[in-house]
Scaffold this motif. Structure first.
Motif, PDB file in Angstrom:
ATOM      1  N   MET A 131      11.738 -14.401   2.515  1.00 36.20           N
ATOM      2  CA  MET A 131      10.186 -14.033   2.788  1.00 36.20           C
ATOM      3  C   MET A 131       9.367 -13.057   2.532  1.00 36.20           C
ATOM      4  SD  MET A 131       7.235 -16.190   5.435  1.00 36.20           S
ATOM      5  CE  MET A 131       8.166 -16.280   6.850  1.00 36.20           C
ATOM      6  N   LYS A 132       8.378 -12.474   1.741  1.00 40.24           N
ATOM      7  CA  LYS A 132       7.628 -11.529   2.143  1.00 40.24           C
ATOM      8  C   LYS A 132       6.665 -11.085   3.018  1.00 40.24           C
ATOM      9  CE  LYS A 132       6.440  -6.728   0.123  1.00 40.24           C
ATOM     10  NZ  LYS A 132       5.977  -5.651  -0.931  1.00 40.24           N
ATOM     11  N   LEU A 133       6.423 -10.570   3.858  1.00 40.21           N
ATOM     12  CA  LEU A 133       4.762 -10.489   4.771  1.00 40.21           C
ATOM     13  C   LEU A 133       4.084  -8.924   4.575  1.00 40.21           C
ATOM     14  CD1 LEU A 133       5.978 -12.098   8.384  1.00 40.21           C
ATOM     15  CD2 LEU A 133       4.840 -13.098   6.408  1.00 40.21           C
ATOM     16  N   VAL A 134       2.503  -9.342   4.151  1.00 35.63           N
ATOM     17  CA  VAL A 134       1.994  -7.777   4.271  1.00 35.63           C
ATOM     18  C   VAL A 134       0.751  -7.781   4.720  1.00 35.63           C
ATOM     19  CG1 VAL A 134       0.261  -7.537   2.335  1.00 35.63           C
ATOM     20  CG2 VAL A 134       1.967  -8.430   1.525  1.00 35.63           C
ATOM     21  N   ASN A 135       1.215  -6.920   5.946  1.00 37.22           N
ATOM     22  CA  ASN A 135      -0.401  -6.884   6.508  1.00 37.22           C
ATOM     23  C   ASN A 135      -1.795  -6.209   6.103  1.00 37.22           C
ATOM     24  OD1 ASN A 135      -2.094  -5.248   8.376  1.00 37.22           O
ATOM     25  ND2 ASN A 135      -0.221  -3.713   9.453  1.00 37.22           N
ATOM     26  N   ILE A 136      -2.351  -7.063   6.648  1.00 42.25           N
ATOM     27  CA  ILE A 136      -4.081  -7.526   5.463  1.00 42.25           C
ATOM     28  C   ILE A 136      -4.994  -6.438   6.767  1.00 42.25           C
ATOM     29  CG2 ILE A 136      -3.991  -9.330   4.394  1.00 42.25           C
ATOM     30  CD1 ILE A 136      -5.243 -10.802   6.158  1.00 42.25           C
ATOM     31  N   GLY A 137      -4.002  -5.848   7.626  1.00 46.89           N
ATOM     32  CA  GLY A 137      -5.272  -5.019   8.419  1.00 46.89           C
ATOM     33  C   GLY A 137      -4.976  -5.459   9.678  1.00 46.89           C
ATOM     34  N   ALA A 138      -5.938  -4.432  10.916  1.00 46.52           N
ATOM     35  CA  ALA A 138      -5.125  -5.805  12.774  1.00 46.52           C
ATOM     36  C   ALA A 138      -4.090  -6.054  13.025  1.00 46.52           C
ATOM     37  CB  ALA A 138      -7.179  -5.689  12.434  1.00 46.52           C
TER      38      ALA A 138
END
Length: 89
Positions: free
Chosen positions: A1-8
């Protein structure tokens, strides 16, 4: 599972994302309003202007303050190649 930083410091599972769109069109505005009424809207803008709308496979709508290009860049090389191919057409 890859997590993506969407800000803050907010992260979204890349496997669950169906589409990333801009919020200007009327259909997307209706989708946002419907999600707000259903309780499936996630506002990750931290008070900033919404520049991107993320739609997940569980029909959750996530509002993000990053631009589509910047957000796609965080997905990795495969997403960048797809974006470049789309611009070439």
């Amino acid at each position: 599972m890859k997590l993506v930083n969407i800000g803050a410091g907010n992260l979204v599972s890349a496997d669950r994302i169906v589409t990333v769109v801009t919020p200007e069109s009327a259909p997307i505005k209706r989708i946002i309003q419907d999600a707000k009424e259903k309780g499936t809207l996630i506002d990750a803008t931290h008070g900033r202007k919404t520049k991107t709308v993320i739609i997940t496979d569980s029909y959750h709508i996530i509002l993000c303050y990053l631009t589509v290009e910047k957000l796609i860049g965080r997905f990795g090389e495969d997403a960048i190649k797809i974006l470049q191919e789309d611009e070439d057409e």
